[in-house]
Design a protein around this motif. Structure first.
Motif, PDB file in Angstrom:
ATOM      1  N   LYS A 121       0.830  -1.214   0.000  1.00  0.00           N
ATOM      2  CA  LYS A 121       0.000   0.000   0.000  1.00  0.00           C
ATOM      3  C   LYS A 121       0.862   1.261   0.000  1.00  0.00           C
ATOM      4  O   LYS A 121       0.510   2.261  -0.638  1.00  0.00           O
ATOM      5  CB  LYS A 121      -0.937   0.005   1.210  1.00  0.00           C
ATOM      6  CG  LYS A 121      -1.923  -1.160   1.246  1.00  0.00           C
ATOM      7  CD  LYS A 121      -2.842  -1.149   0.038  1.00  0.00           C
ATOM      8  CE  LYS A 121      -3.727  -2.376   0.006  1.00  0.00           C
ATOM      9  NZ  LYS A 121      -4.545  -2.442  -1.232  1.00  0.00           N
TER      10      LYS A 121
ATOM     11  N   ALA B  21      -3.274   4.887   5.370  1.00  0.00           N
ATOM     12  CA  ALA B  21      -4.073   6.121   5.253  1.00  0.00           C
ATOM     13  C   ALA B  21      -3.675   7.120   6.344  1.00  0.00           C
ATOM     14  O   ALA B  21      -3.592   8.335   6.079  1.00  0.00           O
ATOM     15  CB  ALA B  21      -5.563   5.798   5.351  1.00  0.00           C
ATOM     16  N   SER B  22      -3.390   6.617   7.546  1.00  0.00           N
ATOM     17  CA  SER B  22      -2.953   7.495   8.633  1.00  0.00           C
ATOM     18  C   SER B  22      -1.589   8.110   8.316  1.00  0.00           C
ATOM     19  O   SER B  22      -1.356   9.302   8.564  1.00  0.00           O
ATOM     20  CB  SER B  22      -2.874   6.711   9.954  1.00  0.00           C
ATOM     21  OG  SER B  22      -4.163   6.307  10.381  1.00  0.00           O
TER      22      SER B  22
ATOM     23  N   GLU C 247      -4.458  -0.930   5.097  1.00  0.00           N
ATOM     24  CA  GLU C 247      -5.025   0.233   4.408  1.00  0.00           C
ATOM     25  C   GLU C 247      -5.268   1.372   5.396  1.00  0.00           C
ATOM     26  O   GLU C 247      -4.990   2.541   5.096  1.00  0.00           O
ATOM     27  CB  GLU C 247      -6.334  -0.145   3.705  1.00  0.00           C
ATOM     28  CG  GLU C 247      -6.126  -0.974   2.435  1.00  0.00           C
ATOM     29  CD  GLU C 247      -7.435  -1.403   1.804  1.00  0.00           C
ATOM     30  OE1 GLU C 247      -8.479  -1.361   2.507  1.00  0.00           O
ATOM     31  OE2 GLU C 247      -7.425  -1.789   0.619  1.00  0.00           O
ATOM     32  N   GLU C 248      -5.776   1.028   6.574  1.00  0.00           N
ATOM     33  CA  GLU C 248      -6.050   2.057   7.589  1.00  0.00           C
ATOM     34  C   GLU C 248      -4.754   2.710   8.069  1.00  0.00           C
ATOM     35  O   GLU C 248      -4.665   3.941   8.188  1.00  0.00           O
ATOM     36  CB  GLU C 248      -6.797   1.448   8.766  1.00  0.00           C
ATOM     37  CG  GLU C 248      -7.135   2.461   9.851  1.00  0.00           C
ATOM     38  CD  GLU C 248      -7.805   1.824  11.053  1.00  0.00           C
ATOM     39  OE1 GLU C 248      -8.970   2.176  11.310  1.00  0.00           O
ATOM     40  OE2 GLU C 248      -7.160   0.991  11.736  1.00  0.00           O
TER      41      GLU C 248
ATOM     42  N   ALA D 245       0.828   4.251  -2.717  1.00  0.00           N
ATOM     43  CA  ALA D 245       0.394   5.575  -2.264  1.00  0.00           C
ATOM     44  C   ALA D 245       1.481   6.636  -2.386  1.00  0.00           C
ATOM     45  O   ALA D 245       1.180   7.824  -2.517  1.00  0.00           O
ATOM     46  CB  ALA D 245      -0.095   5.493  -0.817  1.00  0.00           C
TER      47      ALA D 245
ATOM     48  N   GLN E 297      -5.966   4.241  14.918  1.00  0.00           N
ATOM     49  CA  GLN E 297      -5.917   3.964  13.478  1.00  0.00           C
ATOM     50  C   GLN E 297      -4.483   3.718  12.998  1.00  0.00           C
ATOM     51  O   GLN E 297      -4.092   4.149  11.914  1.00  0.00           O
ATOM     52  CB  GLN E 297      -6.560   5.111  12.698  1.00  0.00           C
ATOM     53  CG  GLN E 297      -8.043   5.269  13.006  1.00  0.00           C
ATOM     54  CD  GLN E 297      -8.669   6.436  12.288  1.00  0.00           C
ATOM     55  OE1 GLN E 297      -8.102   7.534  12.245  1.00  0.00           O
ATOM     56  NE2 GLN E 297      -9.847   6.219  11.715  1.00  0.00           N
TER      57      GLN E 297
ATOM     58  N   SER F 124      -0.296   8.627   5.322  1.00  0.00           N
ATOM     59  CA  SER F 124      -0.489   9.598   4.232  1.00  0.00           C
ATOM     60  C   SER F 124      -1.082  10.897   4.758  1.00  0.00           C
ATOM     61  O   SER F 124      -0.653  12.001   4.378  1.00  0.00           O
ATOM     62  CB  SER F 124      -1.407   9.007   3.153  1.00  0.00           C
ATOM     63  OG  SER F 124      -0.840   7.839   2.604  1.00  0.00           O
ATOM     64  N   GLU F 125      -2.058  10.772   5.639  1.00  0.00           N
ATOM     65  CA  GLU F 125      -2.691  11.963   6.228  1.00  0.00           C
ATOM     66  C   GLU F 125      -1.680  12.772   7.038  1.00  0.00           C
ATOM     67  O   GLU F 125      -1.634  14.006   6.955  1.00  0.00           O
ATOM     68  CB  GLU F 125      -3.859  11.513   7.113  1.00  0.00           C
ATOM     69  CG  GLU F 125      -4.691  12.656   7.669  1.00  0.00           C
ATOM     70  CD  GLU F 125      -5.862  12.138   8.488  1.00  0.00           C
ATOM     71  OE1 GLU F 125      -6.043  12.614   9.621  1.00  0.00           O
ATOM     72  OE2 GLU F 125      -6.580  11.238   7.987  1.00  0.00           O
TER      73      GLU F 125
ATOM     74  N   TYR G 296      -7.160  -4.851   5.185  1.00  0.00           N
ATOM     75  CA  TYR G 296      -7.915  -3.666   5.609  1.00  0.00           C
ATOM     76  C   TYR G 296      -7.182  -2.934   6.736  1.00  0.00           C
ATOM     77  O   TYR G 296      -7.204  -1.706   6.814  1.00  0.00           O
ATOM     78  CB  TYR G 296      -9.311  -4.080   6.061  1.00  0.00           C
ATOM     79  CG  TYR G 296     -10.031  -4.903   5.009  1.00  0.00           C
ATOM     80  CD1 TYR G 296     -10.379  -4.338   3.780  1.00  0.00           C
ATOM     81  CD2 TYR G 296     -10.339  -6.240   5.226  1.00  0.00           C
ATOM     82  CE1 TYR G 296     -11.016  -5.091   2.800  1.00  0.00           C
ATOM     83  CE2 TYR G 296     -10.968  -6.999   4.250  1.00  0.00           C
ATOM     84  CZ  TYR G 296     -11.309  -6.423   3.048  1.00  0.00           C
ATOM     85  OH  TYR G 296     -11.925  -7.165   2.079  1.00  0.00           O
TER      86      TYR G 296
END
Length: 491
Positions: A39, A416-417, A412-413, A43, A372, A419-420, A409
């Motif tokens: 991932k 995403a953290s 992915e979470e 990303a 997360q 990346s944020e 999953y």
């Protein structure tokens, strides 16, 4: 010289990358680790990812957790999961660095100095304990140890469970892992000989005296934690006598309510009910599987002729009461006891993650406190503080639950953290704070004479195991000692 060659191999592979990429280290090469790496590669196009593992072999529980007599599951993992992970490891921006132990080869603080982002995904390599008298007797093993033993994990090659002194084994727990273990103990060894089961385990099973296995659960058949698929497999063993007390199958209104809301539990209960009504087989040497419900272990009993060796389990009978607030039924002791005699006990009561220096850890839950995937440095303050650049994924993040796909999953979470946090400037800027990443790590390992391995080293192990397996009509013959693995990898 071998270290120099390995370092050069890594260096040549990544010479074309940006001189100042986002440097990410993922610790753990099981599904959680590889999904995280995959991932991150998608990303962040300029990121350089290193997957570090203490074993010479990647893939975690895909290699050391799937039962050897599940060829269809293994084939699926080989064709889909392993091939997918191999493509990740062979990506120009990714590397696998094996035989590197976090905490001894390198510290967490050192990794954080070398990388912008560190993701811990090293799973659960210890076990929950019961905390009852006699738990330290010889002859008592965790399910994890036993599974690693039959799957050829180098840490458990010398486990040597006692399968000869008694004809009876007791397994505490009734989940899928417990059923895997029971199936391995009760299946004819000839059926296992064509699988990739470790050769030392096959020899032990051929010489085994175990003919009776007791699967002990605190609650009833309605609450049995296994899946219908696993249950069907063990009930389908040829010439196996399955024993279930019919009285245990009586349902209460609360049981009926549970079954009404859960299709999987309904199917498991139906299979158990059907098995209880089946013909009772009886012959000399007959293999027996006993489902023992409404019992919880109270203490382990010591052998009279082998001091310090387990000779049985004293169990307290239980009843179910509704837990206030949760609506679930919990097992409560009745003060009545009975003994199960045996020569070996296998505790299938759950895995537990291991803390390392410098890592916040929630000991009661056995996880790293996180939001997360973001690691919390202190959960008592308000607002809570985050550990900059430190993340978790997999069992270390959520506990030892879920299937392999659950890690997708979960990854992915966490990604995403990450990346944020990058977008919001919460991580150290790569431009203002360059990190040495892989180059710094390999230099440090070389200075410490750590024999780190690349993915190509693993491919040598893989090829040799398949070659040895072909000589025995097996998919592979696993190398089961550290010495063998490192010798083949470094040739």
């Amino acid at each position: 010289m071998a270290l120099f060659r390995a370092k050069n191999l890594f260096s040549r592979s990544f010479s074309s990358l940006s001189s100042n990429p986002l440097r990410v280290c993922v610790v753990g090469s099981g599904p959680a680790g590889f999904y995280t790496a995959e991932k991150m590669l998608k990303a962040h196009q300029g990121a350089e990812i290193d997957i570090v593992d203490r074993l010479p072999t990647p893939f975690g529980l895909v290699r050391s957790g799937v039962a050897p007599d599940h060829p269809e599951t293994k084939d699926y993992f080989q064709q889909i999961v392993v091939n997918q992970f191999a493509r990740v490891a062979q990506n120009d921006r990714c590397s696998f660095i094996g035989n590197v132990t976090l905490g001894s080869s390198i510290s967490l603080s050192e990794l954080r100095e070398l990388y912008h982002v560190v993701v811990l995904a090293y799973g659960a390599e210890s076990d929950r304990i019961l905390g009852i008298p006699g738990e330290g007797f010889s002859g008592i093993h965790s399910a994890r140890e036993f599974v690693w033993w039959y799957n050829g994990h180098p840490d458990c090659k010398n486990l040597d469970p006692d399968l000869k002194s008694s004809d009876t084994a007791v397994i505490l727990g009734q989940g899928n892992v417990a059923l895997d273990i029971a199936r391995i103990l009760l299946q004819p060894p000839t059926e296992l000989a064509k699988t990739d089961i470790a050769s030392h385990t096959l020899t032990a099973l051929e010489e085994s005296s175990i003919r009776k296995v007791y699967l002990v659960g605190r609650r009833g058949p309605v609450q049995a934690a296994c899946t219908a698929k696993e249950l069907r497999e063990i009930l389908g063993i040829k010439d196996l006598n399955v024993c279930i007390q019919e009285s245990d199958l009586l349902k209460t209104p609360a049981d009926e309510e549970e079954l009404k809301n859960n299709r999987i539990q309904r199917r498991v209960y139906e299979l158990l009910s059907k098995a209880a009504l089946g013909p009772s087989l009886s012959s000399s040497g007959q293999r027996e599987l006993h489902f023992v419900f409404f019992r919880k272990p109270d203490r382990f009993l010591s052998s009279s002729d082998r001091i310090g060796h387990v000779a049985g389990v004293r169990c307290e009978k239980t009843i179910l009461e509704e837990s206030i607030g949760s609506g679930k039924q919990i097992a409560v002791g009745t003060g009545q006891f009975e003994d199960l005699e045996c020569g070996v006990v296998l505790k299938s009561i759950g895995y537990k993650s291991v803390p390392i220096d410098g890592l916040p850890f929630d000991h009661p839950k056995g996880i790293v406190p996180n939001i997360q995937g973001r690691v919390l440095s202190n959960t008592t303050e308000n607002p809570t503080r985050l550990e900059e650049g430190l993340y978790v994924c997999g069992w270390l993040k959520r506990g030892p639950t879920g299937i392999i796909a659950t890690n997708l999953y979960c990854a992915e979470e966490t990604v995403a953290s990450i990346s944020e946090d990058l977008e919001q400037g919460l991580l150290v800027s790569r431009s203002s704070m360059p990190k040495s990443g892989r180059e710094g790590l390999l230099q440090l390992l070389a200075e410490r004479n750590v024999r780190f391995l690349s993915f190509s080293n693993w491919e040598k192990i893989d090829s040799e195991e398949k070659r040895l397996g072909s000589l025995r009509n097996k998919p592979r013959e696993k190398l089961t000692t550290w010495e063998e693995l490192l010798k083949v990898a470094m040739e």
